[in-house]
Design an enzyme around this catalytic site. Structure first.
Site, short mmCIF file in Angstrom:
data_model
loop_
_atom_site.label_atom_id
_atom_site.label_comp_id
_atom_site.label_asym_id
_atom_site.label_seq_id
_atom_site.Cartn_x
_atom_site.Cartn_y
_atom_site.Cartn_z
N SER A 51 35.14 40.48 38.32
CA SER A 51 34.48 40.72 39.60
C SER A 51 34.36 42.23 39.76
CB SER A 51 35.31 40.14 40.75
OG SER A 51 34.78 40.50 42.00
N HIS B 89 37.18 34.48 39.06
CA HIS B 89 38.32 34.35 38.16
C HIS B 89 38.58 32.92 37.72
CE1 HIS B 89 40.19 38.33 39.85
NE2 HIS B 89 39.08 38.51 39.16
N GLN C 285 38.53 34.72 46.33
CA GLN C 285 38.93 35.00 44.94
C GLN C 285 40.44 35.03 44.73
OE1 GLN C 285 36.41 37.32 42.22
NE2 GLN C 285 37.98 38.88 42.42
N GLU C 286 41.20 35.57 45.70
CA GLU C 286 42.64 35.67 45.50
C GLU C 286 43.39 35.44 46.80
OE1 GLU C 286 43.57 39.49 43.88
OE2 GLU C 286 42.19 39.29 42.20
N GLU D 294 44.11 35.54 36.03
CA GLU D 294 45.27 36.37 36.31
C GLU D 294 46.56 35.57 36.41
OE1 GLU D 294 44.35 38.72 39.73
OE2 GLU D 294 42.71 39.76 38.75
N ASP E 19 42.13 38.70 48.58
CA ASP E 19 41.00 39.44 48.04
C ASP E 19 39.82 38.49 48.14
OD1 ASP E 19 39.00 40.71 46.67
OD2 ASP E 19 40.04 40.81 44.75
N GLU F 86 41.32 42.34 51.29
CA GLU F 86 40.51 43.17 50.39
C GLU F 86 39.09 42.63 50.30
OE1 GLU F 86 40.42 43.78 45.57
OE2 GLU F 86 42.38 43.70 46.55
N ASP G 241 37.62 47.72 47.75
CA ASP G 241 37.59 47.76 46.28
C ASP G 241 36.16 47.99 45.82
OD1 ASP G 241 37.86 47.45 43.54
OD2 ASP G 241 38.20 45.30 43.63
N LYS H 126 41.62 51.73 40.98
CA LYS H 126 41.56 51.21 39.61
C LYS H 126 41.03 52.33 38.72
CE LYS H 126 40.42 46.44 41.00
NZ LYS H 126 39.32 45.44 41.05
N HIS I 250 45.68 46.19 39.01
CA HIS I 250 45.30 45.72 37.67
C HIS I 250 43.86 45.22 37.70
CE1 HIS I 250 46.49 41.22 38.55
NE2 HIS I 250 45.83 41.77 39.56
N ARG I 251 43.39 44.67 36.57
CA ARG I 251 42.09 44.01 36.48
C ARG I 251 42.32 42.59 35.95
NH1 ARG I 251 37.74 47.57 37.28
NH2 ARG I 251 36.78 45.62 38.00
N SER I 252 41.30 41.77 36.07
CA SER I 252 41.44 40.39 35.61
C SER I 252 41.59 40.32 34.09
CB SER I 252 40.25 39.55 36.07
OG SER I 252 39.04 40.14 35.65
N LYS J 117 48.90 45.70 42.99
CA LYS J 117 48.46 44.37 42.58
C LYS J 117 48.68 44.23 41.08
CE LYS J 117 44.66 42.52 44.02
NZ LYS J 117 43.21 42.36 44.23
#
Length: 398
Positions: free
Chosen positions: A42, A146, A154-155, A196, A232, A273, A300, A325, A353-355, A376
């Site tokens: 994403s 994800h 998403q999260e 993740e 997120d 987020e 983000d 990031k 972090h990233r996915s 994160k």
């Protein structure tokens, strides 16, 4: 001066099995650093450009390495990153690739720290604001980009804000992750996983809210400290033709703001987020005016760790925090600049972090050096627990 003597670049695999760039940097004093670039699924449209790993390596070897090897002080991170910008010559690293640039930048920082005989977070502490320990945000239910056929949001993030230590927080997130599995299995819901390591069950957002609320409440009562949760929303992925498209209906911008505010209050969310589209600065400001005193509204995709976009958000009052990031912007110096600009205006930084991740632990040190309130990292999986375990080591050194 401690000069960079050698840089080696190679392709390695990230957590999704895709190739990414890893860099080794050596110095005249015997310092050594190794780092690997992550990759997002994403991604914001304004992020620095990631190239095919092989192409990025070839271009960086041709353009960047001659400017860095035997020319730059490894202990001067700004000089290292200035050389990377000079080698690329664009605003978004489209020539040598942000994946090559950030791998070299992070590896050089590690080599500089090693040359000085100090941990990376202390090396970075000369530029950053402090060395407080961040609270890990753990992705426990995921969907969006994800995971297919899961939640639109998403999260869903466990946030152990009352944990007395990083160790307690890490264990709390793992316990919430486990409890959610038990709750899903008790209802006969498949416990698939996303990129993740979060559970990616085929349920709607409303059901996910209730499950995460139940799990965090139960684990909080067992452990004796507060565990909230956050989101997120990755709303840019939901945004189509001026509206936000969910499986159960379409929301206008005003309705999206109302929905987010309602969820913040109903579930006492501590973190939200990307609740709106990545270019909707004024709508973000409306939401922040509505609930910014009650929760952290974090940009983000809105900011992509870019100081110019962050300044626009500051001018309009679009948020009260920014996600950091390093690979979004290409170098640690650029990430530092975003952190420092935010700090000057009361904008908190959350390091992420990233996915698509590697075992690299640089962001743990960045979060500590930046005195970030949150980091994160995910909750499970070797590429996620690598960051968490590094935080535990840092906590033990403090």
């Amino acid at each position: 001066m401690t000069r960079i003597t050698d840089i080696e670049l190679r392709r390695v695999l990230d957590s999704r099995g895709n190739t990414t760039v890893e860099a080794d940097v050596a110095t005249t004093s015997g310092g050594f650093g190794r780092a690997a670039a992550p990759s997002g699924a994403s991604t914001g449209e304004h992020e620095a450009i990631e190239l095919d790993a092989a192409d990025a390596i070839e271009r960086a070897e041709e353009a960047a390495l001659p400017l860095l090897e035997s020319e730059v002080d490894a202990e001067d991170q700004r000089a290292v990153d200035a050389a990377l910008h000079e080698a690329d010559g664009t605003e978004n690293f489209s020539e040598i690739g942000a994946n090559a640039a950030v791998a070299i930048s992070m590896a050089a920082a590690k080599a500089g720290a090693d040359s000085n005989g100090v941990p990376l977070y202390r090396h970075l502490g000369g530029t950053f604001r402090g060395q407080d320990m961040p609270t890990p945000l753990g992705n426990v239910i995921g969907g969006g980009e994800h995971a297919a056929e899961a939640t639109n949001i998403q999260e869903f993030l466990s946030a152990p804000v009352g944990a007395p230590s990083v160790e307690d927080a890490v264990l709390a997130n793992a316990a919430v992750h486990d409890r959610i599995k038990e709750l899903l299995q008790a209802e006969g819901v498949p416990t698939n996983k996303g990129d993740e390591g979060a559970w990616a069950p085929p349920i709607g957002d409303a059901k996910a809210f209730d499950i995460v609320d139940e799990a965090t409440t139960a684990v909080s009562e067992e452990l004796g400290f507060e565990i909230g949760f956050g989101l997120d929303m990755a709303a840019a992925e939901l945004y189509e033709d001026g509206d936000y498209v969910y499986d159960d209906g379409v929301k206008s911008t005003a309705e999206q703001i109302e929905y987010v505010a309602e969820m913040v209050r109903e579930y006492n969310l501590v973190y939200v987020e990307d609740p709106l589209d990545e270019n909707a600065f004024e709508a973000w400001a409306d939401l922040t005016d509505e609930v910014g005193s009650e929760t952290m509204i974090c940009g983000d995709d809105l900011y992509v760790t870019n100081v110019s976009r962050l300044q626009e958000g500051i001018d309009l009052g679009s948020s009260n925090s920014i996600l950091i990031k390093p690979n979004q912007i290409g170098t640690l110096t650029d990430a530092v600049d975003a952190i420092e600009l935010g700090a000057e205006h009361g904008i908190e930084s959350v390091v992420s972090h990233r996915s698509g991740e590697t075992e690299d632990t640089t962001i743990a040190h960045v979060a500590v050096g930046a005195a970030a309130p949150f980091i994160k990292t995910g909750t499970v999986g070797g590429e996620r627990t690598a960051k968490l375990n590094e935080l535990l080591r840092i906590e033990g050194q403090a």
